[in-house]
Every structure is written in C-alpha cells, then in structure tokens.
Design a protein around this motif. Structure first.
Motif, PDB file in Angstrom:
ATOM      1  N   UNK A   1      44.541  43.012  39.758  1.00  0.00           N
ATOM      2  CA  UNK A   1      44.674  43.674  41.063  1.00  0.00           C
ATOM      3  C   UNK A   1      45.151  42.637  42.074  1.00  0.00           C
TER       4      UNK A   1
ATOM      5  N   UNK B   1      43.422  48.824  39.065  1.00  0.00           N
ATOM      6  CA  UNK B   1      42.323  49.291  39.915  1.00  0.00           C
ATOM      7  C   UNK B   1      41.596  50.466  39.249  1.00  0.00           C
TER       8      UNK B   1
ATOM      9  N   UNK C   1      35.386  42.261  45.509  1.00  0.00           N
ATOM     10  CA  UNK C   1      36.513  42.859  46.238  1.00  0.00           C
ATOM     11  C   UNK C   1      37.145  43.998  45.439  1.00  0.00           C
ATOM     12  N   UNK C   2      37.296  43.785  44.137  1.00  0.00           N
ATOM     13  CA  UNK C   2      37.968  44.799  43.313  1.00  0.00           C
ATOM     14  C   UNK C   2      37.109  46.062  43.204  1.00  0.00           C
ATOM     15  N   UNK C   3      35.814  45.890  42.983  1.00  0.00           N
ATOM     16  CA  UNK C   3      34.946  47.070  42.901  1.00  0.00           C
ATOM     17  C   UNK C   3      34.932  47.807  44.240  1.00  0.00           C
TER      18      UNK C   3
ATOM     19  N   UNK D   1      36.087  38.032  43.362  1.00  0.00           N
ATOM     20  CA  UNK D   1      37.125  38.989  42.980  1.00  0.00           C
ATOM     21  C   UNK D   1      36.518  40.297  42.489  1.00  0.00           C
ATOM     22  N   UNK D   2      35.452  40.171  41.722  1.00  0.00           N
ATOM     23  CA  UNK D   2      34.749  41.368  41.251  1.00  0.00           C
ATOM     24  C   UNK D   2      34.260  42.187  42.446  1.00  0.00           C
TER      25      UNK D   2
ATOM     26  N   UNK E   1      39.277  49.089  36.781  1.00  0.00           N
ATOM     27  CA  UNK E   1      38.075  48.545  37.417  1.00  0.00           C
ATOM     28  C   UNK E   1      37.067  49.670  37.665  1.00  0.00           C
TER      29      UNK E   1
ATOM     30  N   UNK F   1      28.267  47.171  30.562  1.00  0.00           N
ATOM     31  CA  UNK F   1      29.692  47.518  30.429  1.00  0.00           C
ATOM     32  C   UNK F   1      30.509  46.671  31.402  1.00  0.00           C
ATOM     33  N   UNK F   2      30.012  46.559  32.634  1.00  0.00           N
ATOM     34  CA  UNK F   2      30.717  45.740  33.630  1.00  0.00           C
ATOM     35  C   UNK F   2      30.683  44.266  33.235  1.00  0.00           C
TER      36      UNK F   2
ATOM     37  N   UNK G   1      25.328  50.521  32.033  1.00  0.00           N
ATOM     38  CA  UNK G   1      26.529  50.449  32.867  1.00  0.00           C
ATOM     39  C   UNK G   1      26.743  49.009  33.348  1.00  0.00           C
TER      40      UNK G   1
ATOM     41  N   UNK H   1      43.573  44.483  47.834  1.00  0.00           N
ATOM     42  CA  UNK H   1      42.273  44.316  48.509  1.00  0.00           C
ATOM     43  C   UNK H   1      42.446  44.433  50.016  1.00  0.00           C
TER      44      UNK H   1
ATOM     45  N   UNK I   1      33.830  49.898  35.169  1.00  0.00           N
ATOM     46  CA  UNK I   1      32.695  49.237  35.813  1.00  0.00           C
ATOM     47  C   UNK I   1      31.843  50.169  36.655  1.00  0.00           C
TER      48      UNK I   1
ATOM     49  N   UNK J   1      41.158  42.589  34.283  1.00  0.00           N
ATOM     50  CA  UNK J   1      41.458  43.649  35.253  1.00  0.00           C
ATOM     51  C   UNK J   1      41.278  43.164  36.692  1.00  0.00           C
ATOM     52  N   UNK J   2      40.331  42.227  36.881  1.00  0.00           N
ATOM     53  CA  UNK J   2      40.126  41.695  38.236  1.00  0.00           C
ATOM     54  C   UNK J   2      41.314  40.850  38.669  1.00  0.00           C
TER      55      UNK J   2
ATOM     56  N   UNK K   1      37.335  47.853  46.537  1.00  0.00           N
ATOM     57  CA  UNK K   1      38.608  48.539  46.739  1.00  0.00           C
ATOM     58  C   UNK K   1      38.676  49.799  45.871  1.00  0.00           C
TER      59      UNK K   1
END
Lengths: 563, 563
Positions: free
Chosen positions: B552, A523, A335-337, A332-333, A526, B540-541, B537, B557, A530, B548-549, A339
């Motif tokens: 979405x 989104x 895909x979300x990053x 999921x991470x 995200x 942070x992620x 960074x 996606x 991130x 948040x993941x 997107x």
C-alpha cells in the motif's frame, strides 16, 4: 495539521463501488454524473481544506460560551460558517424550489464528510439544519415550508433537534415537555431539554428549534408526542426575525470534545410553537430527521477518521527513529489497517446514502428497506471506525500524541461523542436486530444475496479475496437466520457484535469490488486478511445469548465480590 | 465517583490463580501468607478509597503548574502523598535493610493497582520512585544506596527516570545528553530531556533524577550510554538536601490527561551527577528500572479499568430508562465483557509479578525467563484493557459520559498514556517477538505447556471451557513456531496481533483455572465464548506478513490517491 480532502478516494467509491451511477439514470438525479461528482467534491474539498479546517483548533481552545445569556461562538466560526452557507453547501440535497441544489444525499454525505474532517464542532450546525430541512420538506405545512426552508437552506437561520430531557434519553417516550393549544392555532411549549447541539448561535440570525412535546390529551409513551417548530425569534409577517420567543439557554455543558459546538440546556417557558405534521404523530416526523442524522453521524465518524489518519501519516513520514517511522512494520500496519477501515466505513455510508436516493428517485420499497437496514450499520460502524482510527492516530504519534498542541488528541476527544449521540451504538444495534429484521429478514437476505453476487463477480480477478467474502457471507446468513429465531432480549444481548460482523462482511465486499474494478487490491487484502476475520468472533459473541450475562452478579461488576 | 478496592477479587487471583502461594514456601517470602495478603490489601484498599481517590478530580481540574520556576502540585496531592508515604506503601517490596517491607512484587503490584485506581496522576510518583529504588538496589554503589534508599523508601524524596530527548524517543540510542568526568569522581551532566514525569515536586523535599547520558569516549548507539544519579538538591555530608544542583524545569506539557502529574521538559546545565553501575553500561541498569516500570504500567491499565468499570456499574444501577439500564442486555454485555477483561489483565499482571518474585526467591532462570516473556504482555494487554474498559465505561454513561463533570471521561483521558509511555505497546510487542523469542521459543513453549496442563486440569469440572482453551493454545503454539521461522521485519509486522492473541489465550486459561477453583464460572464463559475467539483473527493478522503492508503506497494512507 493540514487536511487534504480525499477527492479521488471518495469519487472512486461513488463511481465504482456503490450504486451511485444508477442515480444518473433516474429522472430526479439525471445531473448526478461523474463530472458533477468531481466538480462538487473538488469545490467542497477546497472549502474544507482552506476555510473550515483552519478554525478547528481555535474552537477546541476557545469553546463556545455564554456571556450574559448570549452565546459567543468560537473564534473564526462565524466567517467559516458564512463561507459554507454562501457556497450553498447546506442545501446540496435540498429541494431547488426553496433554493437547494437537488443533488443526491450521497453527494451531500461526501461534502459533509469533508467539512466534518475540517471541523466537526462547526459541521454539526449544518448537519442538524439539514435534518430539519428534511423534516419540514416531508412533514411541514406549506406555510412552515415557505417561511423556514429558504432561510434554513441559505444558512441565514439554523436548526436544532430537541428530544432529550434529563429523565428521557434513550427512552424518548418518558418526556414531559408540555404543549398547549392556543386559539390562534399555535401552541405554547413549556419544559426543559438537555444536550441541545447548537441550541443557540451567533453565526445565524435565528435559531429554529424542532421540539418534541406532549399535548394535555396526548397519551403516555411515544404515541402521545407531537413535534413543534419553536423559533428563537418569531418570524414577522414578512418572514423576518421578529419578537423574541419565550425560551432561553440555561447553561452550556463542559464536554470531553467538540468544544466549539455549544451543547445547551434549553428552557422553553411558554414559548410559541407551530405543529409539524399531525398531533401525536411527532415521533414519525422526528424519525425522518433522526434517520438522516444517524447516517450523518456515521459520516462524521469517517470524517474524523480521515483527518486523524492524514495527520498520523504526515507525522509518520516526518518522524525519524532509525529511519522514518512510516517504514517501520508496526506503524505501517496501524496506518494500513486504519486506511482499510476508513475505506470500508466510507463505502458503507455512501451505499446507505445511495440507497436513500434510489428509494426517493424510484419509489422502490426494496431500496427503502435497504437504506433502513444500512442506516444503523453506517452509524455504528462509521463512528466506531472514527474512534478506533483516531485512537490509532494518537498511538502513531507516540508521546507527542498525548500532548494537546499536536492536535491528534483533539480528534479522539471530538469523535468520541459520535458513538453516543443520535442513539448510542447499542441503540443502533438493537434497531438493526429488532425493527430492521422485523420484515422476517427479507432486507438482510437481499443484501446477503448481493454480497454473494459481488463475491462471484470478483472471483475471476481476486479468487482468494472472493472466497473469503463468500464464506463470511454464508456464515452471516446462518447467524441472521438464528437471530430471527430468538426473542428480543436474546437478540439484544448479541446486537452489537452482530452489527459489527455485518459491517465487516459488507466492508470486505466493497473492498473486493474495488479491487476488481481497478482500486487498491493491496488495501483489500489488508482488510480481508486482517480485519474481516474478527467477524467470526463477533458472530460467536452474537450467538452467545443472554444466559451468561444474566449469571454474572451485579456485585461482580462492581468489584465487590470475588470474580 | 466512589471507588471500592476490589480486595476479594485480587486476593482470589493471588491465592487461587497465579503461583503466589508458592512464594510463602520460599525463605525470602515466608511471610507472604494469605493472611498477610488480606491484611495488606485491606489496609491499602482503605487508603485508596478514603485518601487517594478523593483527590483525583481536583488534579484533573487544577493541573500541576510552574510558578516562577517552582512546581505547584494539584490541591490535596501533598496530603494524600504524605499519607501514602507514611503508611510505608512506597517500600512494600523494597529491602528491609533500608526501611522496606521486603514483601513480594506481586503484593506491591496489587497495592499499586489500588492506589492507581484512586488517582493515576499521583500514583505515578511512587511508581517511578519504586523503579529507582530497584535500580539502586541492583546497580548502585554502597554510598549511593545508603544516601538515597532510605529517603526514597520513606517518601521523603522521590525519583524520576530521564531517558527521552526530542530526537530520541523509542530510539534511546540517539540521545545526546553529555556526561564529563570530574576530578572528585563525580560527573557533569549537560543536556535536555523531555516527557519527564514528576520531574519536579513540592510533595517531597528532594527529587532524584536518574539520567542517561553519553561520556565523551562513549561510543554511538545504546552501548555508549551511562546512567547517573542527579539530585535536585545535592545531599550534604549528613545526607540532608543541600545545595541546589544545576538543573531546572523548563516547562510543563499540556496533556490529554493525568493533569495532576507534571510532565517536564528538564534542562541539565552542568549538573553534578554520580555514576550508577558501570560506565557505558547504563542501558543495562536502565532496563532493570524499565522492566519494573513496564509491569507497573500494565498494572496502571488494570487500575483505571477497575475504577472506570465501578463507576459505570454504579451509573447503570441508578440510571432508569425503561427499568435500570444494568438490566438491559446490551449494557450487561458491556459490563460483563469489561469485568472479564479486567480479571484477565489483572491475572496476567499478577502472574508476571509472581514470576519475578519466584525468580528472585529461588534464583531460577526458568522463572526469570517467564517473567521476561510476560512483562511486555502484561504491559500491552493491561493498558489496552485499561483503554477499552474506560472507553466502554464512557459508553455505558451515554450522553453523561461525554460531560466532564461525570468523571468517566477523565478515566479515558488519563489511561490513554499508558499504551504509549515506558515503550509504546508496539515496542512491547516487538520486544516479545524479538528479544523474548530469542531463546528459540523455550520460554513461550514452557508457558504453552502450562496452559495445556491447566486446560487438562480444568477438563473435569469445566470440559467445554477447557476444550476451547486447549484448542487455542495449540493454535498459538503453531503460530509461535511459524513466528520463529521468520525474519525480524516479518515478525514485527505481526507483533501486536500476536501479543494480543497470546494475552487472550493466557486470560482464558486464568479464567478456566478460576472457574475450576471456585471462582466465577459465568464470567469465565463470558471471556472464553466472547473474547477469546478474537485470538484466531489476531493470529490471522499476525501471520499475514509484511508484503501487503508494503504494497500500500504512502500516498494512499495520506488520502492523496484513490484507495
């Protein structure tokens, strides 16, 4: 590998994030209403889904080839190209006088993204033709315009761009192709060019080469270069393809990707050409074409990222390993990053295109400067996102991603060229910190002011996101001022990370604006939580200067000395 | 594409950066002196340069293939493999009782790096054999050891690892291959396995498969799995290859890279097998093999990065565009950052291998825990660096990098698999934040303490670098404590960025230590000023959680909803 054009996502950005709606208030683009946007995107999306995407794999498996000196394009390309041309999609933003639709570049960029998602190798053909159309519209004589524009816009003929020679890649000024004046006002072109995309074609009846060459009395370097139109078949008095010109394809390159796009070594052997623009001013004319193409290549990055991400999403929804993997936090991470990055890169490209349109529609120099500044960012960030997201899409597929039949690897192979051609991303970054900051930073500061306005506006509904964007913009402003104080080699040493930091701050801004205007706040989080944070590491690198790079010996790079 | 083994760079790390020198003080590894290191590395380097590297391109152009069900390996592979086997390089750290050299894993890792730089596709063959040797040394019966180990160590036979099935990739527990007990104490193995590297070979006279399968009364999941030795040819009473076993290669995969390495679909059709270890304890035995292989794959990443970087450096030194491009600041940045990352990844891999050796030589649980913690970091960071550096090497080549003849693209295609096989890098990261933090963070804290000791030590000579490492380690400690407070899904959402942050802090530490001990301080500055800063960074992620993941929608996606 079904692709579905992301009509809603693109329309949302055009209508809510970038300045596209201002275009409909200008005389030139009065027709560019939200209704037009939806109609155009829906139609083009259908073409991309149903006609273009289905030939993508065949082009990879059966590359374009030479048969007795004749080019044979990949299976299905001719039909797909014909559908594209007949739909009028080559001339979306071309002048209606010669058959174009006269719509904004921003809309054309959106259409070209969809076609590029469908098949990058094929999309290169209209992309280069569009660049040629623009160069002729700006710099061609009336005769050249009348002869070539209708045929290029209709897709009966296609266009190429002939810059590179073996010794002259990024250093265009080193080129040696010769041009001689003939008595009839034409020129004789002699020399060899390499890396010529779609340098020949059997999907159009003629191929029109724009060739950079040097006149006998042209000086050294880029100032002595002129631009010529050199058609494969010389138009007869009725404008129909006539006699074969003295040029040929010597060979095709064997490439990592975009196998369906023939990359030609071209030989001009006293070929007949016609001057475009003025003698020795070829670079200026070429830059028109190159700037359009640079934005176009940034859009290609977004295009492939979108297609690759859709494929990864579909795979993740189906693949079960202790539940569908789309529910696994790490998948999921990814895909979300991805997107979030596609959204940001697309918004930057569309903001750049809209700025070009506003400049054209209003004659405003501010808009022109904004477009000029955004172009290298759109190109480099768009293509970097293209590569990163395609790479992540392979990873989401696991072992299947490494198997060619899956198709995920093709996206990665195809998109890899986009960070190299039309000026490598390093060249883009040098353009940004060199030429594009040569105004003393005025254009950059104007954009930073806008970012701060955006952050201020978002504060009411998204205070946390707005705060981070604000801080980032302030840090970027300091770094920009510092960059302006440095000499060029120092700037160049930090150019790429500076560009990336700028892109991330812009991307975060567009995300915050979108969240504020009814877009996807999750989104945006995200991206801002991130991805944005890397901007400060980028700026650290941008500020690190040249000394440490100079201090590492070449032998250390080569592994020949204890590091 | 000449490769020169970086003997000095590797020896410097072994002798000055990691704990390798402590090994010579143990009884087991008393022979592992700096002189031995130099002698071994020099000899192995010569083999890699002169014998292995020359077959790399041929393997890419002429993949392994099946001819009437028989495997035909790529041109030159048989001879290159023979030279490697005859040099004794398969058994560098194998038990001398069965013909091994009994040297540390750290030295073996260095040797395997060089061979992997030469030809990754071929190196996979001894890499998997070494894993099998280790599994048999730990878990095999005396009879299995006597029958198989001498042949595997001499390279007369090779070994494979059969885990994956179509429905059981990362979820090994889902496998369905069956094992039945036979009256003679052997087992009958029936099932299909996919992605079997070097599943057949014509460069060795026999191929020995370690196969995971389930007994009729084995429970569900990973607990009901047993491990079997299933040879292609069943050894006769003299231990020579005898009757053909009931197994075959169904097909080979068509892959993005490592074309010379046959990736097989294997069918076991009632094949005869012998139990390795205990019934239903197959996963434990397999983990021995997998852990060794995971470190080995991290080393593969370093290997390809080194070769790609050397190629890019050679090209940059020769290619002239307004002077040799190696003098251009941005090209220099790419080379310097790449070299700094290769150093860091190599140091992490060698630190991990040395910890394994120390654990073995001293029986210390602290060293074992350290090795266990470093393994997923070495695997994931080593392979990420492999991909990143190979990608940068393509970029340094410009347009030439996209042309297959140049060879730069092959490195990128080949190395891409390393982030996927032996557990994807996502799986590695989950292993780190899950199993490897299950000790309450003791092993992680021990390493962080050491980092702080290192930073303290470096303070006298490199105060600025030491300060940054110190700060980073403190932040990493906080993030680790925070991670320990979270549930697994939350940890998993941040696993990959957490692993990357850990790797960057470790890499920075090794750079600072190297600078302090006469290594390259300029390179250390490149890493610490330009690459280390991304760790914050990453953290942070890592801390951003799962919410948040989850927020979405999947449709976003997929591009089917305004983002």
């Amino acid at each position: 590998m079904a692709y579905t054009a992301p009509v809603e996502q693109i329309a949302f950005i055009l209508n809510n994030v970038v300045a596209f709606r201002q275009l409909a208030e200008t005389e030139l683009f009065a027709e560019a209403t939200p209704e037009t946007v939806t109609a155009i995107l829906t139609e083009a999306g259908k073409l991309a889904d149903e006609v273009i995407a289905p030939v993508n794999r065949a082009g990879d498996l059966t590359p374009a080839r030479l048969e007795n000196g004749k080019l044979r394009s990949s299976p299905g390309y001719a039909e797909a190209f014909r559908a594209l041309a007949d739909g009028g999609w080559i001339g979306v933003s071309a002048n209606p006088e010669h058959g174009g639709m006269g719509l904004p570049q921003a809309l054309n960029a959106a259409v070209m993204e969809m076609i590029g998602s469908g098949c990058l190798a094929l999309q290169l053909n209209p992309l280069l033709t569009q660049g040629q159309i623009e160069a002729l519209e700006h710099h061609g004589s009336d005769h050249l315009k009348e002869t070539y524009l209708p045929k290029l816009i209709s897709g009966e003929w296609s266009g190429t761009m002939n810059l590179t020679e073996p010794q002259a890649g990024s250093d265009v000024g080193a080129l040696t192709t010769k041009a001689e004046r003939m008595d009839d006002g034409s020129y004789r072109i002699t020399g060899q060019k390499i890396f010529i995309t779609w340098g020949d074609s059997d999907v159009t009846e003629n191929v029109c080469h724009l060739v950079l060459a040097r006149l006998p009395d042209g000086g050294a370097g880029t100032r002595g270069i002129s631009l010529f139109m050199v058609p494969k078949l010389i138009p007869d008095e009725n404008g129909n393809p006539g006699m074969a010109n003295d040029l040929r394809v010597v060979s095709l390159e064997h490439k990592l990707g975009i196998h369906g796009s023939p990359t030609c070594v071209m030989s001009f052997e006293g070929a007949k050409g016609w001057l475009v623009g003025q003698e020795n001013k070829g670079m200026a004319a070429m830059f028109t074409m190159m700037n359009a193409a640079r934005l176009g290549v940034g859009v290609q990055g977004v295009a492939v990222a979108e297609a690759a991400l859709q494929a990864a999403t579909a795979y993740a929804a189906e693949r079960v390993q202790m539940g569908p993997i789309i529910r696994h936090p790490d998948v999921r991470r990814m895909l979300a990053e991805s997107r979030a990055e596609v959204f940001a890169a697309r918004a930057i490209c569309l903001a750049c295109a809209t700025a070009l349109d506003m400049a054209r529609a209003t004659g405003s120099e501010e808009w022109a400067a904004r477009a000029a500044l955004l172009t290298p960012i759109a190109k480099a960030y768009g293509t970097d996102v293209g590569i990163r997201v395609s790479d992540t899409a392979v990873q989401v597929h696991g072992g299947m991603g490494y198997i060619e039949e899956t198709g995920a690897a093709q996206y990665l192979r195809d998109v890899r060229i986009t960070a190299i051609y039309e000026g490598t991303n390093g060249i883009q970054a040098m353009d940004l910190v060199g030429r594009k900051l040569a105004d003393g930073g005025a254009a950059a500061m104007a954009i930073l002011d806008e970012i701060l306005d955006g952050a201020k506006a978002a504060q009411a509904t998204e205070p946390e996101l707005a705060h981070q964007v604000w801080q980032a913009a302030e840090t970027l402003r300091e770094a920009t001022l510092e960059m302006l104080d440095r000499d060029l080699p120092e700037r160049f040493a930090g150019a790429v990370p500076y560009l990336m930091a700028f892109a991330r701050v812009l991307g975060a801004t567009y995300h915050a604006l979108a969240a504020m205007r009814g877009g996807n706040a999750a989104l945006a989080r995200v991206y801002i939580n991130r991805i944005l944070p890397h901007f400060s590491a980028d700026l650290a690198a941008a500020r690190a200067g040249l000394a440490d790079l100079e201090a590492v010996e070449d032998a250390v790079f080569a592994g020949r000395m204890a590091g």
